[in-house]
Design an enzyme around this catalytic site. Structure first.
Site, PDB file in Angstrom:
ATOM      1  N   SER A 269       3.967   3.536  -7.659  1.00 55.66           N
ATOM      2  CA  SER A 269       3.671   2.364  -8.483  1.00 55.66           C
ATOM      3  C   SER A 269       2.322   1.846  -8.023  1.00 55.66           C
ATOM      4  O   SER A 269       2.152   1.495  -6.853  1.00 55.66           O
ATOM      5  CB  SER A 269       4.729   1.283  -8.283  1.00 55.66           C
ATOM      6  OG  SER A 269       4.283   0.076  -8.858  1.00 55.66           O
ATOM      7  N   ARG A 270       1.342   1.826  -8.937  1.00 51.21           N
ATOM      8  CA  ARG A 270      -0.010   1.412  -8.528  1.00 51.21           C
ATOM      9  C   ARG A 270      -0.124  -0.101  -8.385  1.00 51.21           C
ATOM     10  O   ARG A 270      -1.155  -0.610  -8.005  1.00 51.21           O
ATOM     11  CB  ARG A 270      -1.046   1.969  -9.519  1.00 51.21           C
ATOM     12  CG  ARG A 270      -1.077   3.482  -9.474  1.00 51.21           C
ATOM     13  CD  ARG A 270      -2.231   4.105 -10.221  1.00 51.21           C
ATOM     14  NE  ARG A 270      -2.013   5.559 -10.243  1.00 51.21           N
ATOM     15  CZ  ARG A 270      -1.734   6.268 -11.328  1.00 51.21           C
ATOM     16  NH1 ARG A 270      -1.652   5.655 -12.486  1.00 51.21           N
ATOM     17  NH2 ARG A 270      -1.549   7.555 -11.264  1.00 51.21           N
ATOM     18  N   VAL A 271       0.944  -0.804  -8.734  1.00 50.11           N
ATOM     19  CA  VAL A 271       0.948  -2.261  -8.523  1.00 50.11           C
ATOM     20  C   VAL A 271       1.522  -2.555  -7.143  1.00 50.11           C
ATOM     21  O   VAL A 271       1.147  -3.499  -6.470  1.00 50.11           O
ATOM     22  CB  VAL A 271       1.756  -2.953  -9.648  1.00 50.11           C
ATOM     23  CG1 VAL A 271       1.937  -4.424  -9.354  1.00 50.11           C
ATOM     24  CG2 VAL A 271       1.038  -2.783 -10.977  1.00 50.11           C
TER      25      VAL A 271
ATOM     26  N   THR B 234      -1.161   5.418 -17.479  1.00 46.76           N
ATOM     27  CA  THR B 234      -0.184   4.463 -16.923  1.00 46.76           C
ATOM     28  C   THR B 234      -0.536   4.007 -15.503  1.00 46.76           C
ATOM     29  O   THR B 234      -1.442   4.544 -14.873  1.00 46.76           O
ATOM     30  CB  THR B 234       1.236   5.064 -16.948  1.00 46.76           C
ATOM     31  OG1 THR B 234       1.187   6.378 -16.377  1.00 46.76           O
ATOM     32  CG2 THR B 234       1.768   5.172 -18.361  1.00 46.76           C
ATOM     33  N   ASP B 235       0.249   3.025 -15.018  1.00 41.60           N
ATOM     34  CA  ASP B 235       0.010   2.447 -13.679  1.00 41.60           C
ATOM     35  C   ASP B 235       1.001   3.006 -12.656  1.00 41.60           C
ATOM     36  O   ASP B 235       1.438   2.301 -11.756  1.00 41.60           O
ATOM     37  CB  ASP B 235       0.170   0.920 -13.723  1.00 41.60           C
ATOM     38  CG  ASP B 235      -0.637   0.298 -14.843  1.00 41.60           C
ATOM     39  OD1 ASP B 235      -1.827   0.590 -14.917  1.00 41.60           O
ATOM     40  OD2 ASP B 235      -0.073  -0.457 -15.644  1.00 41.60           O
TER      41      ASP B 235
END
Length: 499
Positions: free
Chosen positions: A361-363, A335-336
């Protein structure tokens, strides 16, 4: 008369055509626990549908030298040794159409809500190769959950895969349901996949969504606790096939898998019955591929390839907060980012019980509007420092003024980020609250009065800072004029508020 008979026979003979119909037919060798061992189907594909003589459907999963291991999607008690099995030549697929919205279906797309059959437009295979990199575009549009701590600190974008992880009874499903409720009017279709849950829980959830007016843009796919493990194994793939049907129309879809721990357990059960060799924690070696091929199908496609997106919220249940177990680490790596819920916070009354330090959250801020980026920029760091100072301050009595100020600000931030279930907050209201917090307007308000101050401030500012609200809705950012109006509104409100 005889000529007439001869002529009619001749015509019959000329019109007669031999049609050769080939069927791949096998026999059941043995049947047990939702699994059938079948012989005679030498020319069959993996994941191909088969039909038993009593009408039940199965899926070929194990292709061995002499036999085929078939999982039975239905009641296996009516299938017996020696029964005929026919291969269909089709990979397992489910019926999809726009009329599926607002309905509850089982893992093979059959309605189970008592509202009649669903008119099928077409069928989609439940297993499909994930869209390639060339067809995708970067995540930049937010999925607004209405949960302040998520939208401000762990933002989620359309096309992202964000894991919700924590022990049982910490509010994982609650976050997912709040996110669905908040999609009203946001141009988002929701698919909720219930894996191995009790029917009573599912009915309550459905009633809650109906009460919030959210069922008309939601599909529920259910594989109940009382059903065969095969249905729990198939359900997430059926859910994402429905999501892909809507994404192919250029629409945005939010899909929730509740939960993938039970999905992995169902797959382990099937695999062990099929005599696949067990590995770590008795899971077969391909359990990583099980979830990766599912979650990779979530993406945001570019306009050239039809647009649309699938945002995935997989849920994983941990045992005593152990995120280093096999299944949690697998899904974290796919997951991101993850939202980590902590039992200790839950029992302290901090709800949603999100551990901001472990959640990520990698975004990141790519999935936030400019105004939210501006007000929430330092919030995560402030909260992390507050947690450190809070632990340290328990042992030391003499604290300098700046440390005290940081502690007091942190206490107010924690209070602001608390939120009741089923009470999503509009983005503009979140921005006003966080603006007041980060600019120090709440520093002299007692912690006990923060919630009251927040509720009344939002109400007052909406009436007296109309330019600010208009700018946030239209351009996603405020101007100096709008900010001045908001500041004045906060100061006027605060002068009359009983601290």
């Amino acid at each position: 008369m005889s000529n007439y008979i001869v002529e009619s026979l001749r015509k019959e003979i000329e019109a007669f055509k031999i049609e050769i119909k080939t069927e791949k037919v096998g026999r059941v060798l043995e049947v047990f626990d939702g699994i059938a061992k079948v012989s005679g189907l030498s020319d069959i594909k993996s994941s191909e549908m088969v039909t038993f003589s009593n009408g039940e459907i199965g899926v070929a999963l194990n292709l061995e030298e002499d036999t085929v291991g078939v999982i039975i999607l239905g009641d296996f008690s009516k299938i017996k040794e020696g029964d005929e099995v026919k291969a269909t030549g089709k990979i397992l697929e489910i019926p999809v159409s726009d009329s599926i919205l607002g309905r509850v279906v089982n893992a093979i797309g059959v309605s189970i809500d008592g509202k009649g059959t669903i008119k099928a437009g077409k069928t989609y295979p439940i297993e499909r190769v994930a869209p390639g990199v060339v067809t995708r575009q970067g995540v930049s549009e937010p999925v607004v959950t209405g949960i302040k701590v998520i939208d401000a600190i762990i933002p989620i974008g359309r096309g992202q895969r964000e894991l919700i992880i924590g022990d049982r009874q910490t509010g994982k499903t609650a976050i997912a349901i709040d996110a669905i409720l908040n999609q009203k009017g946001q141009n988002m279709i929701c698919v909720y996949v219930s894996i191995g849950q009790k029917d009573s829980k599912l009915r309550k959830l459905q009633a809650r969504l109906e009460q919030g007016g959210s069922m008309n843009y939601t599909v529920i796919v259910s594989a109940g606790a009382s059903e065969a493990a095969a249905m729990s194994y198939i359900a997430p793939y059926s859910g994402v096939a429905i999501a892909e049907y809507f994404m192919d129309q250029g629409k945005d879809v939010l899909i929730i898998y509740d939960d993938l721990s039970k999905h992995a357990v169902a797959y382990r059960e099937i695999s062990l019955l099929l005599r696949r060799p067990p590995g770590r924690e008795a899971y077969p070696g391909d359990v990583f591929y099980l979830h990766s091929r599912l979650l990779e199908r979530a993406c945001r496609r570019n306009a050239k390839y039809g647009g649309g997106s699938i945002t995935a919220f997989p849920i994983i249940e941990t045992q005593a907060g152990d995120i280093s177990a096999y299944i949690p680490t697998n899904v974290i790596s796919i997951t991101d980012g993850q939202i980590f819920l902590e039992t200790d916070l839950f029992y302290k009354g901090i709800r949603p019980a999100i551990n901001v330090g472990s959640s990520v959250s990698r975004v990141g801020s790519s999935a936030q509007i400019k105004a939210m980026k501006k007000v929430a920029g330092t919030l995560k760091l402030d909260l992390a420092q507050f947690r450190e100072l809070e632990a340290f301050s328990q042992f030391g009595s003499d604290l300098d003024d700046s440390t005290k100020r940081q502690l007091e600000r942190g206490k107010r931030a924690v209070e602001v980020l608390k939120q009741l279930q089923y009470a999503p907050v509009k983005t503009e209201h979140q921005i006003v609250t966080l603006y007041a917090l980060t600019k120090g307007f709440m520093d002299d308000i007692s912690v006990a009065k923060i919630k009251e101050f927040e509720a009344e401030l939002v109400d007052y500012s909406e009436r007296n800072a109309k330019i600010f609200y208009k700018e946030i809705k239209e351009s996603k950012m405020w101007t100096e004029k709008g900010e001045e109006q908001l500041k004045k509104a906060i100061e006027d409100f605060k002068s009359n508020f009983v601290k």
